[in-house]
Design a protein around this motif. Structure first.
Motif, short mmCIF file in Angstrom:
data_model
loop_
_atom_site.label_atom_id
_atom_site.label_comp_id
_atom_site.label_asym_id
_atom_site.label_seq_id
_atom_site.Cartn_x
_atom_site.Cartn_y
_atom_site.Cartn_z
N ALA A 479 -9.26 6.20 -5.96
CA ALA A 479 -7.80 6.03 -5.84
C ALA A 479 -7.40 5.54 -4.45
O ALA A 479 -6.52 4.67 -4.32
N ASP A 480 -8.03 6.08 -3.40
CA ASP A 480 -7.65 5.66 -2.05
C ASP A 480 -8.06 4.23 -1.77
O ASP A 480 -7.38 3.49 -1.05
N ASP A 481 -9.17 3.78 -2.37
CA ASP A 481 -9.57 2.38 -2.23
C ASP A 481 -8.69 1.46 -3.09
O ASP A 481 -8.38 0.34 -2.69
N ALA A 482 -8.30 1.95 -4.27
CA ALA A 482 -7.48 1.14 -5.18
C ALA A 482 -6.15 0.79 -4.55
O ALA A 482 -5.55 -0.25 -4.87
N ALA A 483 -5.65 1.64 -3.66
CA ALA A 483 -4.36 1.36 -3.02
C ALA A 483 -4.45 0.21 -2.04
O ALA A 483 -3.43 -0.36 -1.66
N ARG A 484 -5.68 -0.16 -1.62
CA ARG A 484 -5.82 -1.18 -0.57
C ARG A 484 -6.43 -2.49 -1.07
O ARG A 484 -6.40 -3.48 -0.35
N GLU A 487 -4.60 -5.77 -0.68
CA GLU A 487 -4.26 -6.27 0.65
C GLU A 487 -5.17 -7.43 1.02
O GLU A 487 -6.34 -7.46 0.61
N ARG A 511 -1.90 -11.07 -7.14
CA ARG A 511 -0.68 -10.26 -7.20
C ARG A 511 0.54 -11.08 -6.79
O ARG A 511 1.61 -10.95 -7.40
N TRP A 522 -1.56 -4.35 -11.42
CA TRP A 522 -2.00 -3.08 -10.89
C TRP A 522 -3.38 -2.71 -11.43
O TRP A 522 -3.91 -3.34 -12.35
N HIS A 523 -3.97 -1.67 -10.83
CA HIS A 523 -5.31 -1.20 -11.21
C HIS A 523 -5.20 0.20 -11.80
O HIS A 523 -4.36 1.01 -11.38
#
Length: 555
Positions: A479-484, A487, A511, A522-523
């Motif tokens: 989840a923490d990697d999916a947020a980035r 970018e 995106r 989104w993922h």
């Protein structure tokens, strides 16, 4: 307390106190000399008629000094007025700027230290506050900061006194006084017991109090914020002759709730020109003049400027990071191209097979370089006027089939399962751009998914639009990697990657394209593990498939 023979108790309690300008200046200078251990102080005011500076009042100066004139820009005082900023000289005798000084500066012992501060009420400079000492280096940095508060307070009081002298008492409160920016300014006075002795109409309006509710009442009861430690310390300092300023103050309404408006409060010691601040004379002399100003608009502007500055700093940091990453990403394939090109140039005697291999590697690395440049250019275009969409109505299933055919031609071993609706959907989009998004998502699934597990592409829709999903069975992104991962220049973390790692721009570009269509990308974790990338597109004007339409699987 008596001001020029008139008792405040006898005056109109809703009006700011009247006081001759000369007496006001003399009181301020007496306060300044005691507060900063100066030997003398003077106030030069701008003579609008002559365009120069005239010494209007002094403390610790010979009477002959009053009336001394200087041109703006002349000497230390004139320079302060010309540049509208403070000036310090720790050794006046050796300072080449100290020209045209007054004769009293030379009286033994001569003046050694000078501190000059501009008097400003808004933008214009009203004059200069001059502090002198016969001791070298007398004014510390702390003293200079406090003196600037006194100078601002002096300018405020001078301007208010001028307004009081020029405007008839009966009409003065018909319009709110404003200084520097149009914010309304309310004036009130407190005695040494911190009881209100007068208040202007604007002060009453700003505080929401009637004048009869103010006069004779303790300031800490009427304005509870004065009971806080910082405000209480400023009040006590003002009683000792040190001016103070409180910013970002919020008043309270009758129910005790803080107001939305932001105020600033200036506390100015009311010194008697003959008896100081009244410290040794009970309540007969001294007190505080309180200037209350609505600073809501100014505070909002300051917040906006701070936010803009923060955003500009963030943009500069992003640009710096982008330049670093771009230079690194382009350098890697470029180094390979140059290396193999040098081999071709320096080894003409190598066998044909090896030279063909080197030439093939040059072409491959050049293609990687070209793709990276295209992605960087594409990312830069997103959101700019040069980025356009050629929208038309089409069935996204046709784009899906075309992309799958291209992928299976390039990577024949790839197994792709399609789940498409039986009825055609109609979306309003640019088919080439949507193919670009889909190709990126499928390419990532091929690159990061297991070679022996299928990739699934789903298409669903209703009257509002269509939703596509590309699902792989590779390692699920945390989840923490999916947020980035969306970018720029952030690569999808994976221990096993098939083929060449990308620049980390593909998902950012994808995106941007989807959002330019009014959709969302989104993922999420896949239904059976792995990863699912979803994106939506708006329906065409004629509508999409009716809700409840069934879907059939095809491979």
């Amino acid at each position: 307390m008596s001001l020029d023979g008139h008792s405040l108790a006898d005056a109109d309690p809703t009006a700011p106190p009247r006081r001759p300008l000369a007496a006001t200046l003399a009181g301020l200078l007496g306060t300044a000399v005691r507060a900063f251990d100066a030997d003398a102080a003077g106030i030069y005011l701008v003579d609008a008629a002559e365009g120069d500076l005239v010494l209007a009042a002094g403390h610790g100066l010979p009477p002959s000094a009053v009336g001394h004139r200087l041109a703006v820009g002349e000497g230390l005082v004139g320079r302060v007025a010309a540049e509208a900023r403070s000036l310090v000289s720790d050794d006046v005798g050796a300072d080449p700027r100290a020209l045209h000084q007054r004769a009293d500066w030379e009286t033994p012992p001569p003046v050694h230290a000078f501190l000059g501060l501009p008097l400003r009420a808004g933008v214009p400079v009203l004059g200069v506050l001059e502090l002198t000492s016969r001791q070298p280096g007398a004014f510390s940095p702390d003293a200079r900061g406090q003196a600037s508060i006194l100078a601002d307070a002096a300018a405020l009081l001078i301007e208010q006194t001028r307004l009081a002298e020029l405007t008839p008492l009966a009409a003065r409160d018909d319009e709110p006084v404003s200084l520097g920016g149009g914010d309304p300014l309310g004036i009130a006075t407190l005695n040494r017991r911190l009881l209100f002795t007068s208040a202007s109409q604007t002060f009453c309006q700003l505080t929401g109090q009637a004048v009869e509710a103010l006069i004779g009442r303790p300031a800490l009861t009427v304005l509870p914020f004065l009971g806080r430690s910082r405000a209480g310390g400023a009040l006590q300092a003002a009683l000792r002759g040190v001016p103070g300023h409180l910013a970002n103050i919020r008043l309270t309404d009758r129910a005790g709730r803080p107001t939305r408006e932001v105020y600033s409060v200036t506390l100015i010691p009311l010194a008697d020109p003959l008896g100081g601040t009244g410290e040794r004379r009970g309540d007969a002399g001294g007190g505080i003049l309180m200037a209350l100003q609505d600073a809501t608009a100014r505070a909002r502007l300051e917040n906006e400027l701070r936010q803009q500055s923060s955003e500009a700093n963030e943009a500069r940091e992003r640009l710096r990071a982008v330049i670093e990453v771009v230079s690194h990403e382009l350098r890697t394939p470029l180094t390979s191209v140059l290396g193999y090109a040098h081999l071709l140039h320096d080894r003409p005697d190598a066998d044909a097979e090896r030279r063909a291999e080197w030439a093939s590697l040059v072409i491959d690395k050049a293609r990687v370089l070209s793709r990276q440049v295209d992605e960087i250019t594409e990312l830069a275009r997103l959101g700019s006027l040069s980025f356009t969409l050629k929208r038309r109505t089409f069935d996204p299933a046709d784009v899906i089939r075309a992309v799958v055919a291209d992928v299976q031609t390039t990577v024949p071993s790839t197994e792709i399962t399609l789940q498409l609706p039986r009825r055609a959907l109609h979306v309003d989009a640019d088919p080439d751009r949507i193919a670009q998004v889909l190709a990126n998502l499928v390419g990532n699934a091929v690159k990061y998914g297991p070679i022996d597990r299928p990739i699934t592409i789903e298409l669903t829709g209703d009257s509002t639009g269509a939703r596509m999903a590309v699902i792989d069975l590779g390692e699920t992104i945390r989840a923490d990697d999916a947020a980035r991962i969306f970018e720029p220049f952030v690569r999808r973390p994976s221990p096993a990657v098939r083929g060449t790692r990308g620049t980390g721009l593909g998902l950012a570009v994808a995106r941007g394209i989807v959002e330019a269509h009014g959709g969302r990308l989104w993922h999420a974790a896949g239904p059976s593990g792995g990863n699912a990338f979803y994106f939506t597109l708006p329906a065409a004007a004629s509508g999409g498939v009716p809700e409840g339409a069934s879907a059939a699987g095809a491979s």
